[in-house]
Design a protein around this motif. Structure first.
Motif, PDB file in Angstrom:
ATOM      1  N   CYS A 337      -2.887  35.656   2.090  1.00  0.00           N
ATOM      2  CA  CYS A 337      -3.097  34.509   1.193  1.00  0.00           C
ATOM      3  C   CYS A 337      -1.819  34.193   0.407  1.00  0.00           C
ATOM      4  O   CYS A 337      -1.396  33.024   0.312  1.00  0.00           O
ATOM      5  CB  CYS A 337      -4.236  34.801   0.216  1.00  0.00           C
ATOM      6  N   LEU A 338      -1.205  35.208  -0.164  1.00  0.00           N
ATOM      7  CA  LEU A 338       0.005  35.002  -0.966  1.00  0.00           C
ATOM      8  C   LEU A 338       1.163  34.505  -0.100  1.00  0.00           C
ATOM      9  O   LEU A 338       1.968  33.677  -0.544  1.00  0.00           O
ATOM     10  CB  LEU A 338       0.395  36.296  -1.679  1.00  0.00           C
ATOM     11  N   TRP A 339       1.259  35.005   1.125  1.00  0.00           N
ATOM     12  CA  TRP A 339       2.327  34.577   2.020  1.00  0.00           C
ATOM     13  C   TRP A 339       2.189  33.089   2.364  1.00  0.00           C
ATOM     14  O   TRP A 339       3.182  32.349   2.408  1.00  0.00           O
ATOM     15  CB  TRP A 339       2.316  35.431   3.272  1.00  0.00           C
ATOM     16  N   GLU A 340       0.955  32.639   2.607  1.00  0.00           N
ATOM     17  CA  GLU A 340       0.732  31.217   2.872  1.00  0.00           C
ATOM     18  C   GLU A 340       1.080  30.376   1.645  1.00  0.00           C
ATOM     19  O   GLU A 340       1.727  29.334   1.759  1.00  0.00           O
ATOM     20  CB  GLU A 340      -0.725  30.978   3.279  1.00  0.00           C
ATOM     21  N   LEU A 341       0.666  30.818   0.479  1.00  0.00           N
ATOM     22  CA  LEU A 341       0.943  30.064  -0.747  1.00  0.00           C
ATOM     23  C   LEU A 341       2.430  30.016  -1.055  1.00  0.00           C
ATOM     24  O   LEU A 341       2.942  29.001  -1.548  1.00  0.00           O
ATOM     25  CB  LEU A 341       0.182  30.685  -1.920  1.00  0.00           C
ATOM     26  N   ALA A 342       3.140  31.101  -0.785  1.00  0.00           N
ATOM     27  CA  ALA A 342       4.578  31.126  -1.049  1.00  0.00           C
ATOM     28  C   ALA A 342       5.323  30.100  -0.209  1.00  0.00           C
ATOM     29  O   ALA A 342       6.420  29.664  -0.594  1.00  0.00           O
ATOM     30  CB  ALA A 342       5.126  32.526  -0.779  1.00  0.00           C
ATOM     31  N   HIS A 343       4.739  29.700   0.921  1.00  0.00           N
ATOM     32  CA  HIS A 343       5.381  28.722   1.796  1.00  0.00           C
ATOM     33  C   HIS A 343       4.766  27.324   1.670  1.00  0.00           C
ATOM     34  O   HIS A 343       5.165  26.415   2.410  1.00  0.00           O
ATOM     35  CB  HIS A 343       5.284  29.188   3.252  1.00  0.00           C
ATOM     36  N   ASP A 344       3.815  27.150   0.789  1.00  0.00           N
ATOM     37  CA  ASP A 344       3.165  25.843   0.618  1.00  0.00           C
ATOM     38  C   ASP A 344       3.038  25.564  -0.878  1.00  0.00           C
ATOM     39  O   ASP A 344       2.006  25.861  -1.497  1.00  0.00           O
ATOM     40  CB  ASP A 344       1.797  25.849   1.294  1.00  0.00           C
ATOM     41  N   LEU A 347       0.007  23.320  -2.029  1.00  0.00           N
ATOM     42  CA  LEU A 347      -1.275  24.031  -2.072  1.00  0.00           C
ATOM     43  C   LEU A 347      -1.299  24.988  -3.256  1.00  0.00           C
ATOM     44  O   LEU A 347      -2.321  25.103  -3.955  1.00  0.00           O
ATOM     45  CB  LEU A 347      -1.485  24.791  -0.767  1.00  0.00           C
ATOM     46  N   GLN A 348      -0.191  25.670  -3.504  1.00  0.00           N
ATOM     47  CA  GLN A 348      -0.109  26.608  -4.619  1.00  0.00           C
ATOM     48  C   GLN A 348      -0.365  25.913  -5.955  1.00  0.00           C
ATOM     49  O   GLN A 348      -1.107  26.427  -6.805  1.00  0.00           O
ATOM     50  CB  GLN A 348       1.270  27.265  -4.620  1.00  0.00           C
ATOM     51  N   GLU A 349       0.225  24.734  -6.128  1.00  0.00           N
ATOM     52  CA  GLU A 349       0.042  23.997  -7.378  1.00  0.00           C
ATOM     53  C   GLU A 349      -1.380  23.475  -7.520  1.00  0.00           C
ATOM     54  O   GLU A 349      -1.919  23.414  -8.633  1.00  0.00           O
ATOM     55  CB  GLU A 349       1.051  22.846  -7.465  1.00  0.00           C
ATOM     56  N   LEU A 505       5.063  31.403  -6.956  1.00  0.00           N
ATOM     57  CA  LEU A 505       5.491  32.279  -5.863  1.00  0.00           C
ATOM     58  C   LEU A 505       6.430  31.570  -4.896  1.00  0.00           C
ATOM     59  O   LEU A 505       6.281  30.374  -4.637  1.00  0.00           O
ATOM     60  CB  LEU A 505       4.274  32.772  -5.068  1.00  0.00           C
ATOM     61  N   ALA A 506       7.358  32.327  -4.357  1.00  0.00           N
ATOM     62  CA  ALA A 506       8.215  31.860  -3.273  1.00  0.00           C
ATOM     63  C   ALA A 506       8.759  33.081  -2.546  1.00  0.00           C
ATOM     64  O   ALA A 506       8.894  34.160  -3.140  1.00  0.00           O
ATOM     65  CB  ALA A 506       9.364  31.006  -3.805  1.00  0.00           C
ATOM     66  N   LEU A 530       8.461  38.774  -2.563  1.00  0.00           N
ATOM     67  CA  LEU A 530       8.218  37.500  -3.232  1.00  0.00           C
ATOM     68  C   LEU A 530       9.081  37.365  -4.479  1.00  0.00           C
ATOM     69  O   LEU A 530       9.190  38.302  -5.276  1.00  0.00           O
ATOM     70  CB  LEU A 530       6.744  37.372  -3.613  1.00  0.00           C
ATOM     71  N   ALA A 531       9.687  36.180  -4.630  1.00  0.00           N
ATOM     72  CA  ALA A 531      10.349  35.831  -5.881  1.00  0.00           C
ATOM     73  C   ALA A 531       9.296  35.266  -6.818  1.00  0.00           C
ATOM     74  O   ALA A 531       8.478  34.427  -6.414  1.00  0.00           O
ATOM     75  CB  ALA A 531      11.448  34.806  -5.623  1.00  0.00           C
ATOM     76  N   LEU A 532       9.292  35.729  -8.051  1.00  0.00           N
ATOM     77  CA  LEU A 532       8.264  35.342  -9.016  1.00  0.00           C
ATOM     78  C   LEU A 532       8.890  34.610 -10.198  1.00  0.00           C
ATOM     79  O   LEU A 532       9.900  35.050 -10.745  1.00  0.00           O
ATOM     80  CB  LEU A 532       7.524  36.580  -9.530  1.00  0.00           C
ATOM     81  N   LYS A 533       8.271  33.516 -10.560  1.00  0.00           N
ATOM     82  CA  LYS A 533       8.682  32.790 -11.757  1.00  0.00           C
ATOM     83  C   LYS A 533       7.490  32.731 -12.697  1.00  0.00           C
ATOM     84  O   LYS A 533       6.450  32.154 -12.348  1.00  0.00           O
ATOM     85  CB  LYS A 533       9.151  31.376 -11.398  1.00  0.00           C
ATOM     86  N   GLU A 534       7.600  33.372 -13.855  1.00  0.00           N
ATOM     87  CA  GLU A 534       6.471  33.390 -14.786  1.00  0.00           C
ATOM     88  C   GLU A 534       6.191  31.999 -15.310  1.00  0.00           C
ATOM     89  O   GLU A 534       7.099  31.273 -15.715  1.00  0.00           O
ATOM     90  CB  GLU A 534       6.748  34.347 -15.949  1.00  0.00           C
ATOM     91  N   ARG A 535       4.923  31.654 -15.301  1.00  0.00           N
ATOM     92  CA  ARG A 535       4.507  30.345 -15.820  1.00  0.00           C
ATOM     93  C   ARG A 535       4.388  30.421 -17.336  1.00  0.00           C
ATOM     94  O   ARG A 535       4.027  31.454 -17.905  1.00  0.00           O
ATOM     95  CB  ARG A 535       3.177  29.929 -15.204  1.00  0.00           C
TER      96      ARG A 535
END
Length: 536
Positions: A337-344, A347-349, A505-506, A530-535
């Motif tokens: 799930c996280l891998w798909e979101l990191a590339h989309d 969808l993540q937003e 996520l990215a 995964l590179a993480l950017k805190e919201r």
């Protein structure tokens, strides 16, 4: 897992490779050579003297004398992809085909009619493969997963209720606790450089708390002895399932993999937990009406009656099986799930917006919110399980001779249902995507519809997939469907809520290529970073 579940030599090359990778010593070379010679001799005798039969299914290309299709499957990582290619090339019209591994016959089912017919023959005419059962039982995990016949019927009635929604409510605070620990760890490290490993520890920690009442906290304590022991037992189970011969029964080889010590240690802890709980009950120093119980306590309570009583070793076996079965599959699903979101990012937003609009924080998130809300999160999970789940096929073995399309299938033949392939076919009952995306395309939005079909602007709801037509079977089908399916879904959805609420996520820059491979489950062939950017 995927090519190794019978009592014969279908994956000798796989096992040899995994044995040496796991540190097999030269001192056992003679034993391995002797076993290899015995296996090859038995194949030669069977090939020369067993009369040929009329084939009822197309045969996959590349069938060679003696070794069958072994060269095509020498790389076990490619097992699922090779079987899928053969299904598309060979079984377009028949819906079935067969192949051979060192004389072992495999029948592969890849259309709805054949798969559903096989599912209706479970759990008596078609059973779980004996090799996998023997490997699991050899480590003391004699529970529902490997049980057959009347033993299975009895234990199913006892084990399944401990994993229903009422009891998952008892475990939900543990799931939230571990999810918070995971995001806190990633926030401190400012990255998820070993996401797959961390997610495995996430699942293991939840299992230890909800099943045993033990807090491993392996996310923050990677050297926890019991946690590491359970992880190693999983790998031992994998290697034993791959072995063409039960090497753990051979003289001088019984403890070559350290399975005796590790399984004994885990069994001792489980035994102490069970006996301590029984002593508390007998002494009356326990509140039977308390809100939260562990799975262990629920199972012990359920087996108190004389008609339903389980022997202590069966209780221990079921508890160990629940820990093993859930940890790898759940963590792999969450990672996908996280891998798909990191590339989309789009969808993540959309999922982040759904989470923030709920106004919920982790502190006030309830089980009802997770189960009944967040339709977009559910849609993502359904689509990942359908196309990228950890169990894209179901392995079976005849428990008795049975008629299958005019042929009597005898015990010793492997039967493999390619459920993930079935879900990609146009004949499946998978709904189309909003732009007409077919079942072969990854599209979580296909599961979303307006609550009011006459008003497209009404709030969305999620379609609940059904396994009745064979297009969606990530947890199996029929009576032997996975009893932990609901708990696994709650773990994944809660993890997604916690991670997406805190991070954007990215993939890391220049991420090494990763692909799906066949191991004990269908998983990634390398670590996810995964590179993480805190919201804010």
């Amino acid at each position: 897992m995927f090519s190794t579940k019978t009592e014969n030599n279908s994956s000798w090359l796989e096992w040899t490779a995994s044995y040496h990778e796991s540190g097999g010593s030269d001192g056992n070379a003679s034993t391995l050579l002797t076993a290899t010679f015995a296996v090859l001799l038995s194949i030669l005798i069977a090939t020369l003297f067993v009369p040929r039969r009329k084939r009822c299914h197309p045969v996959a290309p590349g069938n060679l004398p003696f070794i069958g299709h072994t060269l095509s499957l020498v790389n076990s990582d490619e097992f699922m992809s090779v079987l899928t290619r053969w299904a598309n090339d060979v079984a377009r019209n028949s819906g079935t085909y067969e192949f051979y591994l060192f004389g072992q016959r495999w029948i592969v089912l890849c259309d709805e009619a054949s798969v559903m017919r096989a599912m209706r023959m479970r759990p008596f005419k078609l059973c779980r493969p004996s090799r996998m059962n023997n490997a699991i039982n050899s480590l003391g995990f004699t529970g529902l997963f490997t049980a057959e016949g009347n033993v299975w019927k009895k234990e199913r009635r006892l084990v399944s209720p401990t994993l229903n929604m009422n009891h998952i409510g008892d475990y939900f605070s543990y799931i939230k606790l571990v999810a918070s620990r995971l995001t806190s760890k990633w926030a401190r490290e400012r990255a998820a450089s070993s996401a797959l490993m961390d997610l495995s520890k996430y699942s293991l920690d939840i299992a230890a708390l909800s099943i045993l009442g033990m807090d491993f906290d392996s996310l923050n304590n990677p050297d926890h002895e019991l946690a590491r022991g359970i992880e190693e037992l999983f790998h031992i189970m994998f290697r034993r399932s791959l072995s063409p011969v039960p090497y753990w029964k051979l003289p001088l080889c019984g403890n070559i993999d350290n399975g005796i010590q590790l399984s004994g240690k885990v069994a001792g802890i489980l035994k102490d937990l069970i006996r301590n709980y029984n002593k508390e009950k007998e002494s009356g120093h326990i509140d039977k009406a308390r809100e939260k119980k562990t799975c262990l306590q629920n199972l012990v309570d359920a087996s108190d009656g004389e008609d339903a009583k389980l022997e202590e070793d069966r209780v221990m076996g079921n508890l160990g099986t629940l820990i093993m079965a859930g940890t790898d599959t759940t963590s792999t699903t969450l990672a996908a799930c996280l891998w798909e979101l990191a590339h989309d990012h789009q969808l993540q937003e959309a999922l982040y917006k759904e989470i923030t609009q709920s106004g919920l924080e982790m502190e006030n998130l309830t089980l009802s919110h997770v189960v009944n809300g967040f339709p977009r999160l559910h849609a993502l999970l359904f689509e990942v399980l359908r196309l990228k789940g950890p169990a894209p096929m179901i392995f079976l073995e005849p428990g008795e001779p049975f008629d299958f399309y005019g042929e009597v299938i005898k015990p010793g033949t492997m039967v493999c249902a390619l459920t993930a392939v079935l879900s990609k076919k146009a004949t499946s009952d998978v709904p189309p995507g909003p732009s007409g995306e077919g079942p072969q395309n990854f599209c979580p939005q296909r599961w979303l519809v307006p609550q009011d079909s006459s008003d497209p602007s009404s709030p969305i709801t999620v379609i609940q997939p059904s396994s009745k037509q064979g297009g969606y079977m990530p947890f199996g089908h029929g009576p032997r469907i996975c009893p932990g399916a609901q708990l696994a879904k709650v773990e994944v959805l809660t993890g997604l809520f916690s991670i997406l609420k805190k991070f954007e996520l990215a993939p890391i820059a220049n991420h090494p290529p990763v692909r799906r491979v066949s191991r004990f489950t269908e998983t990634f062939d390398g670590e996810i970073q995964l590179a993480l950017k805190e919201r804010q």
